[in-house]
Design an enzyme around this catalytic site. Structure first.
Site, PDB file in Angstrom:
ATOM      1  N   ARG A 108       2.570  -2.163  14.582  1.00 33.68           N
ATOM      2  CA  ARG A 108       2.667  -1.799  15.989  1.00 33.68           C
ATOM      3  C   ARG A 108       1.508  -0.870  16.371  1.00 33.68           C
ATOM      4  O   ARG A 108       1.125   0.003  15.590  1.00 33.68           O
ATOM      5  CB  ARG A 108       3.988  -1.099  16.291  1.00 33.68           C
ATOM      6  CG  ARG A 108       5.216  -1.960  16.048  1.00 33.68           C
ATOM      7  CD  ARG A 108       6.474  -1.245  16.504  1.00 33.68           C
ATOM      8  NE  ARG A 108       6.463  -0.997  17.941  1.00 33.68           N
ATOM      9  CZ  ARG A 108       6.809  -1.906  18.861  1.00 33.68           C
ATOM     10  NH1 ARG A 108       7.168  -3.110  18.483  1.00 33.68           N
ATOM     11  NH2 ARG A 108       6.790  -1.602  20.139  1.00 33.68           N
ATOM     12  N   LEU A 109       0.982  -1.074  17.589  1.00 35.96           N
ATOM     13  CA  LEU A 109      -0.048  -0.178  18.089  1.00 35.96           C
ATOM     14  C   LEU A 109       0.604   1.128  18.529  1.00 35.96           C
ATOM     15  O   LEU A 109       1.599   1.122  19.252  1.00 35.96           O
ATOM     16  CB  LEU A 109      -0.780  -0.813  19.267  1.00 35.96           C
ATOM     17  CG  LEU A 109      -1.680  -2.011  18.956  1.00 35.96           C
ATOM     18  CD1 LEU A 109      -2.265  -2.576  20.249  1.00 35.96           C
ATOM     19  CD2 LEU A 109      -2.790  -1.615  17.998  1.00 35.96           C
ATOM     20  N   LYS A 137       8.797   2.277  24.904  1.00 33.85           N
ATOM     21  CA  LYS A 137       7.938   2.688  23.793  1.00 33.85           C
ATOM     22  C   LYS A 137       7.963   4.196  23.592  1.00 33.85           C
ATOM     23  O   LYS A 137       7.968   4.677  22.458  1.00 33.85           O
ATOM     24  CB  LYS A 137       6.507   2.212  24.031  1.00 33.85           C
ATOM     25  CG  LYS A 137       5.581   2.437  22.843  1.00 33.85           C
ATOM     26  CD  LYS A 137       4.283   1.663  22.970  1.00 33.85           C
ATOM     27  CE  LYS A 137       3.475   1.746  21.695  1.00 33.85           C
ATOM     28  NZ  LYS A 137       2.298   0.867  21.708  1.00 33.85           N
ATOM     29  N   ASN A 149       0.826  -1.204   0.000  1.00 32.85           N
ATOM     30  CA  ASN A 149       0.000   0.000   0.000  1.00 32.85           C
ATOM     31  C   ASN A 149       0.863   1.258   0.000  1.00 32.85           C
ATOM     32  O   ASN A 149       0.483   2.284  -0.570  1.00 32.85           O
ATOM     33  CB  ASN A 149      -0.941  -0.001   1.213  1.00 32.85           C
ATOM     34  CG  ASN A 149      -2.241  -0.734   0.937  1.00 32.85           C
ATOM     35  OD1 ASN A 149      -2.909  -0.455  -0.043  1.00 32.85           O
ATOM     36  ND2 ASN A 149      -2.566  -1.684   1.796  1.00 32.85           N
ATOM     37  N   HIS A 185      -7.649  -0.734   6.566  1.00 32.91           N
ATOM     38  CA  HIS A 185      -7.921  -1.983   7.278  1.00 32.91           C
ATOM     39  C   HIS A 185      -8.685  -2.932   6.359  1.00 32.91           C
ATOM     40  O   HIS A 185      -9.625  -2.511   5.680  1.00 32.91           O
ATOM     41  CB  HIS A 185      -8.751  -1.691   8.531  1.00 32.91           C
ATOM     42  CG  HIS A 185      -9.021  -2.903   9.362  1.00 32.91           C
ATOM     43  ND1 HIS A 185      -8.051  -3.506  10.131  1.00 32.91           N
ATOM     44  CD2 HIS A 185     -10.159  -3.631   9.534  1.00 32.91           C
ATOM     45  CE1 HIS A 185      -8.581  -4.548  10.744  1.00 32.91           C
ATOM     46  NE2 HIS A 185      -9.863  -4.648  10.395  1.00 32.91           N
ATOM     47  N   ASN A 203      -5.310   5.088   8.288  1.00 32.79           N
ATOM     48  CA  ASN A 203      -4.930   3.682   8.171  1.00 32.79           C
ATOM     49  C   ASN A 203      -5.890   2.999   7.220  1.00 32.79           C
ATOM     50  O   ASN A 203      -7.033   3.441   7.044  1.00 32.79           O
ATOM     51  CB  ASN A 203      -4.988   3.001   9.540  1.00 32.79           C
ATOM     52  CG  ASN A 203      -4.518   1.559   9.488  1.00 32.79           C
ATOM     53  OD1 ASN A 203      -3.531   1.241   8.814  1.00 32.79           O
ATOM     54  ND2 ASN A 203      -5.200   0.675  10.186  1.00 32.79           N
ATOM     55  N   GLU A 205      -8.384   3.965  20.170  1.00 33.04           N
ATOM     56  CA  GLU A 205      -9.015   2.641  20.148  1.00 33.04           C
ATOM     57  C   GLU A 205      -8.730   1.951  18.822  1.00 33.04           C
ATOM     58  O   GLU A 205      -8.840   2.569  17.756  1.00 33.04           O
ATOM     59  CB  GLU A 205     -10.524   2.777  20.361  1.00 33.04           C
ATOM     60  CG  GLU A 205     -11.249   1.449  20.457  1.00 33.04           C
ATOM     61  CD  GLU A 205     -12.746   1.609  20.676  1.00 33.04           C
ATOM     62  OE1 GLU A 205     -13.470   0.610  20.518  1.00 33.04           O
ATOM     63  OE2 GLU A 205     -13.188   2.742  20.971  1.00 33.04           O
ATOM     64  N   LEU A 206      -8.392   0.679  18.850  1.00 32.96           N
ATOM     65  CA  LEU A 206      -8.006  -0.073  17.667  1.00 32.96           C
ATOM     66  C   LEU A 206      -9.106  -0.082  16.610  1.00 32.96           C
ATOM     67  O   LEU A 206     -10.240  -0.488  16.883  1.00 32.96           O
ATOM     68  CB  LEU A 206      -7.669  -1.517  18.061  1.00 32.96           C
ATOM     69  CG  LEU A 206      -7.286  -2.463  16.921  1.00 32.96           C
ATOM     70  CD1 LEU A 206      -5.969  -2.034  16.286  1.00 32.96           C
ATOM     71  CD2 LEU A 206      -7.194  -3.903  17.433  1.00 32.96           C
ATOM     72  N   ASP A 207      -8.768   0.379  15.403  1.00 31.75           N
ATOM     73  CA  ASP A 207      -9.652   0.320  14.235  1.00 31.75           C
ATOM     74  C   ASP A 207     -11.027   0.919  14.499  1.00 31.75           C
ATOM     75  O   ASP A 207     -12.040   0.445  13.983  1.00 31.75           O
ATOM     76  CB  ASP A 207      -9.814  -1.136  13.758  1.00 31.75           C
ATOM     77  CG  ASP A 207      -8.499  -1.769  13.357  1.00 31.75           C
ATOM     78  OD1 ASP A 207      -7.610  -1.038  12.881  1.00 31.75           O
ATOM     79  OD2 ASP A 207      -8.349  -2.991  13.518  1.00 31.75           O
ATOM     80  N   SER A 222     -11.406  -0.686   4.407  1.00 29.52           N
ATOM     81  CA  SER A 222     -11.841   0.628   4.892  1.00 29.52           C
ATOM     82  C   SER A 222     -10.625   1.503   5.173  1.00 29.52           C
ATOM     83  O   SER A 222      -9.637   1.035   5.726  1.00 29.52           O
ATOM     84  CB  SER A 222     -12.635   0.492   6.207  1.00 29.52           C
ATOM     85  OG  SER A 222     -13.699  -0.430   6.091  1.00 29.52           O
TER      86      SER A 222
END
Length: 281
Positions: A95-96, A69, A19, A113, A111, A147-149, A140
């Protein structure tokens, strides 16, 4: 769009970054509203880094191993800012991101997904779609939040799930659509960054729960559960009201508190009862 109006993009990858390559290719024409200023990775051996360097793009790599981190992200952050990055695209970055990093770049990290969010956040999205016997899958592009996605969806592409599909076969077809969708949505997003009024409308709309953004002839439209509640029009903004749509002027002299209230009220009128019962906004 003039060359000096192009937004500088930083891309984060962990592997080959297909991508990322699609975004680089999309940025080659001078009328693209973004240019790739830096490709950065948490993996110094990432194949995508070598490819980007071959294209003449600046690269940065920092392994997080053995490093707190906060220190790791500070180095990534410094590299992005040193390159003049204004907008970040995650492209296979595994990585988050911490709340602190997301907060520093709030509203400027996108991002892609491989599912039709809000379905199938996280991993193994294609296998989960097949097990659920979905007839349609897809991808998407969304804003990144803590918060994730879970950030606002800016665009989606759908792919049929075929009889006998494997996760690998479905993933390959979805990836083709990812390469088309991500550059288009990113370009639309970058264009709005040149219009301060539009950027401000977006910031007010996209903080509301489960909002999706779609492109229109005059600008983006914002909806919840498939029902539009605000949309840009030539010379202004239309917001859903109890008696229909009403037009608001959006410029530097506008009452932005009132505009924010109108957008929020439009969202409440459009939101499904289940979302309002769950706490609304």
């Amino acid at each position: 769009m003039a060359e000096n109006a192009r937004r500088k993009l930083g891309i984060l990858i962990s592997g080959r970054g297909s991508n990322m390559a699609a975004l680089v290719e999309a940025a080659r024409p001078s009328d693209c509203p973004f240019e790739v200023a830096l490709v950065a990775s948490d993996n110094p051996e990432a194949a995508g880094l070598a490819w980007a360097a071959e294209q003449g793009i600046a690269t940065f790599a920092q392994s997080p191993k053995g490093m707190p981190k906060a220190e790791y992200e500070a180095r990534i952050d410094a590299a992005l800012r040193s390159a003049g990055v204004e907008l970040i695209a995650l492209a296979g970055y595994m990585r988050l991101l911490s709340p602190g990093f997301v907060g520093r770049w709030a509203g400027r990290i996108l991002n892609i997904h491989p599912s039709l969010l809000p379905k199938y956040k996280g991993l193994d999205t294609h296998a989960r779609a097949i097990v659920a016997e979905d007839t349609v899958a897809g991808c998407s592009v969304h804003l990144v939040t803590e918060e994730l996605d879970a950030g606002a969806v800016l665009g989606q592409a759908k792919v049929p799930v075929l009889t006998g599909d494997t996760a690998e076969a479905l993933a390959a077809r979805v990836l083709v659509e990812e390469h088309r969708l991500y550059p288009r949505v990113l370009a639309e997003f970058a264009r709005t960054m040149t219009d301060p009024s539009l950027a401000r409308v977006r910031s007010l709309a996209l903080v509301l729960p489960e909002v999706e953004e779609t492109s229109g002839s005059d600008g983006p439209s914002f909806s919840v559960d498939g029902t539009a509640f605000a949309r840009m029009i030539a010379g202004g903004l239309e917001v859903r009201g109890e008696s229909g749509w009403r037009t608001l002027t959006v410029d530097e002299n506008a009452d932005w508190t009132a505009i924010g209230d109108a957008i929020a009220w439009g969202w409440e009128l459009a939101a499904p009862q289940s979302l309002l019962e769950a706490g609304g906004r």
